[in-house]
Design a protein around this motif. Sequence first.
Motif, PDB file in Angstrom:
ATOM      1  N   ILE A  18      -3.224   3.555 -16.479  1.00 21.06           N
ATOM      2  CA  ILE A  18      -3.559   3.060 -15.139  1.00 21.06           C
ATOM      3  C   ILE A  18      -2.759   3.766 -14.053  1.00 21.06           C
ATOM      4  O   ILE A  18      -3.128   3.730 -12.881  1.00 21.06           O
ATOM      5  N   MET A  19      -1.694   4.475 -14.432  1.00 24.66           N
ATOM      6  CA  MET A  19      -0.936   5.196 -13.414  1.00 24.66           C
ATOM      7  C   MET A  19      -1.814   6.257 -12.748  1.00 24.66           C
ATOM      8  O   MET A  19      -1.617   6.598 -11.578  1.00 24.66           O
ATOM      9  N   TYR A  20      -2.798   6.773 -13.476  1.00 25.18           N
ATOM     10  CA  TYR A  20      -3.702   7.766 -12.898  1.00 25.18           C
ATOM     11  C   TYR A  20      -4.662   7.130 -11.899  1.00 25.18           C
ATOM     12  O   TYR A  20      -5.173   7.799 -11.005  1.00 25.18           O
ATOM     13  N   GLU A  21      -4.924   5.843 -12.070  1.00 23.54           N
ATOM     14  CA  GLU A  21      -5.799   5.130 -11.138  1.00 23.54           C
ATOM     15  C   GLU A  21      -5.035   4.699  -9.882  1.00 23.54           C
ATOM     16  O   GLU A  21      -5.612   4.624  -8.792  1.00 23.54           O
ATOM     17  N   PHE A  22      -3.756   4.383 -10.046  1.00 22.24           N
ATOM     18  CA  PHE A  22      -2.953   3.920  -8.911  1.00 22.24           C
ATOM     19  C   PHE A  22      -2.926   4.955  -7.790  1.00 22.24           C
ATOM     20  O   PHE A  22      -2.942   4.616  -6.612  1.00 22.24           O
ATOM     21  N   LYS A  23      -2.882   6.233  -8.159  1.00 19.02           N
ATOM     22  CA  LYS A  23      -2.813   7.272  -7.142  1.00 19.02           C
ATOM     23  C   LYS A  23      -4.107   7.290  -6.317  1.00 19.02           C
ATOM     24  O   LYS A  23      -4.085   7.489  -5.098  1.00 19.02           O
ATOM     25  N   VAL A  24      -5.236   7.078  -6.988  1.00 19.81           N
ATOM     26  CA  VAL A  24      -6.523   7.033  -6.294  1.00 19.81           C
ATOM     27  C   VAL A  24      -6.594   5.793  -5.404  1.00 19.81           C
ATOM     28  O   VAL A  24      -7.054   5.851  -4.260  1.00 19.81           O
ATOM     29  N   ALA A  25      -6.126   4.656  -5.925  1.00 18.04           N
ATOM     30  CA  ALA A  25      -6.129   3.406  -5.157  1.00 18.04           C
ATOM     31  C   ALA A  25      -5.262   3.539  -3.909  1.00 18.04           C
ATOM     32  O   ALA A  25      -5.634   3.072  -2.825  1.00 18.04           O
ATOM     33  N   ALA A  26      -4.098   4.190  -4.047  1.00 22.72           N
ATOM     34  CA  ALA A  26      -3.200   4.377  -2.907  1.00 22.72           C
ATOM     35  C   ALA A  26      -3.844   5.255  -1.838  1.00 22.72           C
ATOM     36  O   ALA A  26      -3.679   5.025  -0.633  1.00 22.72           O
ATOM     37  N   GLU A  27      -4.606   6.269  -2.268  1.00 22.31           N
ATOM     38  CA  GLU A  27      -5.311   7.135  -1.319  1.00 22.31           C
ATOM     39  C   GLU A  27      -6.342   6.335  -0.524  1.00 22.31           C
ATOM     40  O   GLU A  27      -6.546   6.574   0.663  1.00 22.31           O
ATOM     41  N   LYS A  28      -6.996   5.384  -1.194  1.00 20.04           N
ATOM     42  CA  LYS A  28      -7.980   4.547  -0.522  1.00 20.04           C
ATOM     43  C   LYS A  28      -7.305   3.645   0.507  1.00 20.04           C
ATOM     44  O   LYS A  28      -7.863   3.355   1.575  1.00 20.04           O
ATOM     45  N   LEU A  29      -6.086   3.207   0.183  1.00 16.14           N
ATOM     46  CA  LEU A  29      -5.334   2.351   1.105  1.00 16.14           C
ATOM     47  C   LEU A  29      -4.860   3.134   2.322  1.00 16.14           C
ATOM     48  O   LEU A  29      -5.006   2.693   3.458  1.00 16.14           O
ATOM     49  N   ASP A  30      -4.276   4.307   2.065  1.00 16.02           N
ATOM     50  CA  ASP A  30      -3.717   5.127   3.148  1.00 16.02           C
ATOM     51  C   ASP A  30      -3.663   6.564   2.661  1.00 16.02           C
ATOM     52  O   ASP A  30      -2.826   6.909   1.825  1.00 16.02           O
ATOM     53  N   SER A  31      -4.552   7.377   3.174  1.00 14.22           N
ATOM     54  CA  SER A  31      -4.667   8.758   2.698  1.00 14.22           C
ATOM     55  C   SER A  31      -3.406   9.579   2.931  1.00 14.22           C
ATOM     56  O   SER A  31      -3.182  10.585   2.264  1.00 14.22           O
ATOM     57  N   GLY A  32      -2.577   9.156   3.858  1.00 14.29           N
ATOM     58  CA  GLY A  32      -1.385   9.938   4.152  1.00 14.29           C
ATOM     59  C   GLY A  32      -0.108   9.401   3.525  1.00 14.29           C
ATOM     60  O   GLY A  32       0.962   9.985   3.686  1.00 14.29           O
ATOM     61  N   GLY A 125      -4.293  -0.344   9.425  1.00 11.96           N
ATOM     62  CA  GLY A 125      -2.836  -0.254   9.396  1.00 11.96           C
ATOM     63  C   GLY A 125      -2.158  -1.580   9.151  1.00 11.96           C
ATOM     64  O   GLY A 125      -1.090  -1.641   8.547  1.00 11.96           O
ATOM     65  N   SER A 126      -2.748  -2.676   9.621  1.00 13.07           N
ATOM     66  CA  SER A 126      -2.156  -3.994   9.413  1.00 13.07           C
ATOM     67  C   SER A 126      -3.042  -4.893   8.555  1.00 13.07           C
ATOM     68  O   SER A 126      -2.590  -5.906   8.034  1.00 13.07           O
ATOM     69  N   THR A 127      -4.310  -4.500   8.419  1.00 13.88           N
ATOM     70  CA  THR A 127      -5.250  -5.265   7.603  1.00 13.88           C
ATOM     71  C   THR A 127      -6.071  -4.301   6.749  1.00 13.88           C
ATOM     72  O   THR A 127      -6.467  -3.237   7.222  1.00 13.88           O
ATOM     73  N   VAL A 128      -6.299  -4.683   5.506  1.00 14.84           N
ATOM     74  CA  VAL A 128      -7.145  -3.880   4.632  1.00 14.84           C
ATOM     75  C   VAL A 128      -8.195  -4.793   4.014  1.00 14.84           C
ATOM     76  O   VAL A 128      -7.914  -5.952   3.693  1.00 14.84           O
ATOM     77  N   LYS A 129      -9.402  -4.286   3.875  1.00 18.21           N
ATOM     78  CA  LYS A 129     -10.469  -5.066   3.253  1.00 18.21           C
ATOM     79  C   LYS A 129     -10.476  -4.768   1.758  1.00 18.21           C
ATOM     80  O   LYS A 129     -10.677  -3.624   1.356  1.00 18.21           O
ATOM     81  N   VAL A 130     -10.231  -5.782   0.956  1.00 18.12           N
ATOM     82  CA  VAL A 130     -10.205  -5.610  -0.496  1.00 18.12           C
ATOM     83  C   VAL A 130     -11.480  -6.180  -1.108  1.00 18.12           C
ATOM     84  O   VAL A 130     -12.024  -7.171  -0.626  1.00 18.12           O
TER      85      VAL A 130
END
Length: 322
Positions: A18-32, A125-130
């Motif tokens: 799942i560590m390989y998925e976390f990186k993709v999930a983090a990009e979806k949260l904040d690309s930078g 930045g302060s809210t994310v839609k999950v």
Amino acid sequence: MAQIFAYIPHQDGVAEDIMYEFKVAAEKLDSGAQLTAVVTGAGETLDKVAEQMTSFFKEVIKIGHDDLAYPNAEVVRKVLCNVLPNDAIILVPHNTFGMDLVPGLSIKLDSACASDVIGFEGTDGSTVKVIRQVLGGIVSTHNDLDISNGAVIAIRPSAFAPVEDGSEGGTIVDKSGEAGDISTKRRFLEIVEAEVGDVDITKSDVLVSVGRGIEEEENIEVAQELAEAMGAVVSCSRPIVDAKWLEKSRQVGTSGLTVKPKVYMAMGISGSFQHMGGLKGDPFIIAINKNANAPIFQAADIGVVGDILEIMPELAEKIKDL
């Protein structure tokens, strides 16, 4: 947005996929954002896992202690609270361990919490839609999560397409000295390995897995014929074991066995997170189900809406002809 951390579980000195998925999930949260891995454990095993992860993460925080040799959510919760900033966004796998860890961790950090997340739909930045699934995956909900004071987010395994290429050459930051007091009321006793039956499904490259859609015990033979034609092994979801149609050693899922096949055929399986939690790696998933809205179709590479009792015999014959 606050810094994003990913808690990486490991077993036998190897970090879970799942560590390989976390990186993709983090990009979806904040690309930078830079994703920092966090790993806990003890001794040489911890060192080995941390070193392994430097090829995929720019920074790996390792926290070592004898009490962290085995996964204990109560201990890990204390450690993460002591080491990570209160406004951190922490990604955790949504499995039995994650479900034990996440609620209390979010309370201790006074941050937002979201479990069984399968996707994100933008952030300001302060809210994310999950995106989460409820009612056994029949309904998807889109919830606004306030992350202004941090958040603990449990990611469903296999929800994000894994990206395994990496050569970050990252650094390891040892924060064992910051673990603080991690005495707990709960203590580790032992690991009870799941029984292995006449067939070890964990060793098979191809699995024909059956669920409620098989309808009757006699129909298991239909799946067996398909498996034999493919050189595969028959496995199943929990309802089949509960009905005593197949032995426990054939069950895939969080309460069964963890498998890592190259090809996984989900026949009449809805695709609940408990079942998908037992499926690791990046298998080619073929799903057949009468319900066009079954969650399994979100993970499948090929999805067919139809009756497995009609399709499986036909498929077996075609494979035999080839």
